[in-house]
Design a protein around this motif. Structure first.
Motif, mmCIF file in Angstrom:
data_model
loop_
_atom_site.group_PDB
_atom_site.id
_atom_site.type_symbol
_atom_site.label_atom_id
_atom_site.label_comp_id
_atom_site.label_asym_id
_atom_site.label_seq_id
_atom_site.Cartn_x
_atom_site.Cartn_y
_atom_site.Cartn_z
ATOM 1 N N ILE A 9 -1.075 -6.352 26.468
ATOM 2 C CA ILE A 9 -1.094 -7.221 27.657
ATOM 3 C C ILE A 9 0.333 -7.569 28.078
ATOM 4 O O ILE A 9 0.676 -7.531 29.262
ATOM 5 C CB ILE A 9 -1.910 -8.503 27.370
ATOM 6 N N CYS A 10 1.160 -7.905 27.102
ATOM 7 C CA CYS A 10 2.566 -8.234 27.397
ATOM 8 C C CYS A 10 3.287 -7.052 28.033
ATOM 9 O O CYS A 10 4.023 -7.211 29.019
ATOM 10 C CB CYS A 10 3.288 -8.659 26.116
ATOM 11 N N ASP A 12 1.942 -4.531 29.679
ATOM 12 C CA ASP A 12 1.382 -4.287 31.014
ATOM 13 C C ASP A 12 1.905 -5.288 32.047
ATOM 14 O O ASP A 12 2.020 -4.971 33.233
ATOM 15 C CB ASP A 12 -0.145 -4.363 30.969
ATOM 16 N N ARG A 13 2.241 -6.502 31.576
ATOM 17 C CA ARG A 13 2.691 -7.550 32.496
ATOM 18 C C ARG A 13 4.216 -7.692 32.542
ATOM 19 O O ARG A 13 4.747 -8.615 33.160
ATOM 20 C CB ARG A 13 2.023 -8.878 32.135
ATOM 21 N N ASN A 53 1.848 -16.996 30.548
ATOM 22 C CA ASN A 53 1.867 -17.302 31.986
ATOM 23 C C ASN A 53 3.077 -18.151 32.373
ATOM 24 O O ASN A 53 3.673 -17.952 33.438
ATOM 25 C CB ASN A 53 0.565 -18.002 32.393
ATOM 26 N N LEU A 56 6.111 -15.826 32.398
ATOM 27 C CA LEU A 56 6.122 -14.885 33.522
ATOM 28 C C LEU A 56 6.506 -15.545 34.846
ATOM 29 O O LEU A 56 6.910 -14.858 35.775
ATOM 30 C CB LEU A 56 4.754 -14.194 33.641
#
Length: 261
Positions: A9-10, A12-13, A53, A56
């Protein structure tokens, strides 16, 4: 959530792998080595997304992890205090050399922030420290770090501007250290820097407000002063006879003047 799922997830983001491991380490309390060898290890999904979140949107990692490595040690950090930078380690290095060479016993820091600079100095040298800050929050964090590193018995922290809180002790102070606000008001900074306290960053139109006021307000005779400056502020000090030291990137970074001679 499993470690390997969180890492994907990290990635991909857009969060770097090293930061991803630090976030997971913060949540789980496990070492990176453990996480690498146990990719199936499960931990709280909600805590992970809360931190991810925030990161980011630009909140500095040091605030989310509540720590920042600086000059051999990990300091406790919270929102509301300036995050210590690697280039500021030069301030500690040079101050330590001066203390050792000149057998200095009493050092004062203006604007202690998290306490990283003055505490690092006290951990390097057997001297007494005085520290001021205009932020109550900063003094709380500095005191917490002083307790953590067992130097509170050698560090007197007080709320106030410049060295005003130490008027009675001023004559005893031999070395003055500071990493003051020196960023120009109109500077275009990285998004995450803007989460840090503005009073610890900005120093007026040309970034030199602190230095002008400090140098015009105090009789520095008999003292040594060492301060951090911006990369383009060296000439202001060269014209006044200060020694200007460059950082490892070749930028002007530290200024020193011995007012005893």
């Amino acid at each position: 959530m499993k470690v390997y799922e969180a890492l994907k997830i990290c990635k991909d983001r857009g969060l770097p792998e090293l930061e991803a491991y630090l976030v997971i380490k913060k949540i789980t309390g496990k070492t990176k080595e453990y996480l690498v060898t146990h990719p199936e290890y499960q931990f709280c999904e909600k805590n992970f997304f809360d931190i991810l979140n925030k990161r980011l949107v630009g909140i500095p990692l040091a605030y989310l992890l509540n720590e920042k490595s600086f000059y051999k040690h990990n300091f406790y950090i919270e929102e509301g205090v300036l995050i210590p930078r690697p280039e500021t380690e030069l301030l500690v290095e040079n101050a330590s050399k001066i203390i050792n060479k000149e057998k200095i016993k009493k050092v004062a820091e203006i604007g202690v922030g998290s306490g990283a600079v003055i505490i690092s100095i006290l951990l390097e040298r057997n001297c007494v420290g005085f520290g001021t800050d205009i932020s109550k929050k900063a003094l709380e964090i500095a005191k917490k770090n002083a307790k953590k590193f067992n130097v509170l018995d050698r560090l007197d922290l007080r709320l106030g501007k410049f060295l005003e809180p130490f008027k009675n002790e001023y004559d005893e102070i031999e070395l003055i250290v500071s990493n003051p606000p020196y960023v120009k008001n109109n500077s275009d900074l990285q998004k995450e820097v803007m989460f840090e306290p503005k009073e610890a960053l900005f120093g007026g139109e040309d970034g030199l407000d602190f230095y002008r006021e400090f140098l015009s307000s105090y009789d520095l005779q008999g003292k040594i002063v060492i301060m951090e400056i911006g990369h383009d502020q060296g000439d202001f000090f060269r014209e006044k006879g200060w020694n200007v030291i460059k950082d490892y990137s070749g930028n002007d970074r530290i200024v020193i003047k011995d007012f005893r001679r």
